[in-house]
Design a protein around this motif. Structure first.
Motif, PDB file in Angstrom:
ATOM      1  N   ASN A  26     -31.421 -24.101  10.662  1.00 46.45           N
ATOM      2  CA  ASN A  26     -31.166 -24.112  12.108  1.00 46.45           C
ATOM      3  C   ASN A  26     -32.156 -25.018  12.831  1.00 46.45           C
ATOM      4  O   ASN A  26     -31.780 -25.780  13.724  1.00 46.45           O
ATOM      5  CB  ASN A  26     -31.224 -22.682  12.668  1.00 46.45           C
ATOM      6  N   ARG A  27     -33.432 -24.952  12.457  1.00 48.33           N
ATOM      7  CA  ARG A  27     -34.447 -25.820  13.082  1.00 48.33           C
ATOM      8  C   ARG A  27     -34.154 -27.289  12.789  1.00 48.33           C
ATOM      9  O   ARG A  27     -34.307 -28.148  13.669  1.00 48.33           O
ATOM     10  CB  ARG A  27     -35.841 -25.448  12.608  1.00 48.33           C
ATOM     11  N   GLU A  29     -31.205 -28.526  12.210  1.00 48.41           N
ATOM     12  CA  GLU A  29     -30.021 -28.837  13.005  1.00 48.41           C
ATOM     13  C   GLU A  29     -30.408 -29.147  14.452  1.00 48.41           C
ATOM     14  O   GLU A  29     -29.800 -29.999  15.097  1.00 48.41           O
ATOM     15  CB  GLU A  29     -29.053 -27.656  12.959  1.00 48.41           C
ATOM     16  N   GLN A  30     -31.456 -28.516  14.947  1.00 53.89           N
ATOM     17  CA  GLN A  30     -31.949 -28.742  16.311  1.00 53.89           C
ATOM     18  C   GLN A  30     -32.823 -29.990  16.403  1.00 53.89           C
ATOM     19  O   GLN A  30     -33.289 -30.339  17.476  1.00 53.89           O
ATOM     20  CB  GLN A  30     -32.731 -27.522  16.802  1.00 53.89           C
TER      21      GLN A  30
END
Length: 166
Positions: A26-27, A29-30
């Motif tokens: 997720n990180r 992806e950010q």
């Protein structure tokens, strides 16, 4: 019931790394490509972590290289423009803006023929044909028009953008 509770507890503990792995994904992806995972006790999770770390490192290096190349193109004193095979301009650096007088927002999407003086219209067609045949044009001395209609001498170089993976 006790056995079922113990199995649930053991599985929950064994799958704890999944949360960290998903958090790292997720990180990334950010846009946080600095994220790295530790080595886990289970070899399967450690392999996933190592692969994710290798991918993050590769993406981080590639992104940094792209950033440096973009800075070079933006800060060079050479006018750089990119147009498609129809001649429509898709990139216009600050040096092109300064040389030709056309602000970036006014020129993007317009035809490169806007820069070609009367009597030299065939040059653009010849250049497009050369590019279509994957030939380079190197230091071709010609003239182009500025926004205010002045003729300026330019040394034009052009090359097709060829993806080496194709």
């Amino acid at each position: 019931l006790l056995l079922n509770g113990m199995v649930y507890w053991v599985l929950g503990r064994a799958l704890t790394p999944v949360g960290r792995i998903l958090g790292a994904i997720n990180r990334m992806e950010q846009g946080d490509l600095t994220v790295r995972l530790p080595e886990f006790n289970l070899p399967e999770f450690s392999r996933i972590a190592q692969n994710l770390n290798d991918m993050a490192q590769s993406l981080e290096a590639s992104t940094e290289e792209s950033r440096r190349l973009a800075l070079i193109v933006q800060q060079t004193g050479d006018a750089i423009l990119i147009h498609d095979m129809s001649g429509n301009i898709s990139f216009w650096n600050p040096a092109a803006e300064q040389l030709f007088g056309h602000p970036r927002e006014d020129i993007l999407g317009r035809s490169a023929s806007l820069l070609v003086p009367m009597g030299r219209e065939g040059e653009l067609k010849q250049n497009l044909n050369a590019i279509a045949e994957r030939r380079q044009i190197i230091n071709y001395d010609t003239q182009r028009l500025t926004r205010d209609g002045r003729l300026i001498d330019v040394s034009l170089s052009a090359a097709p953008l060829i993806d080496p993976h194709d």
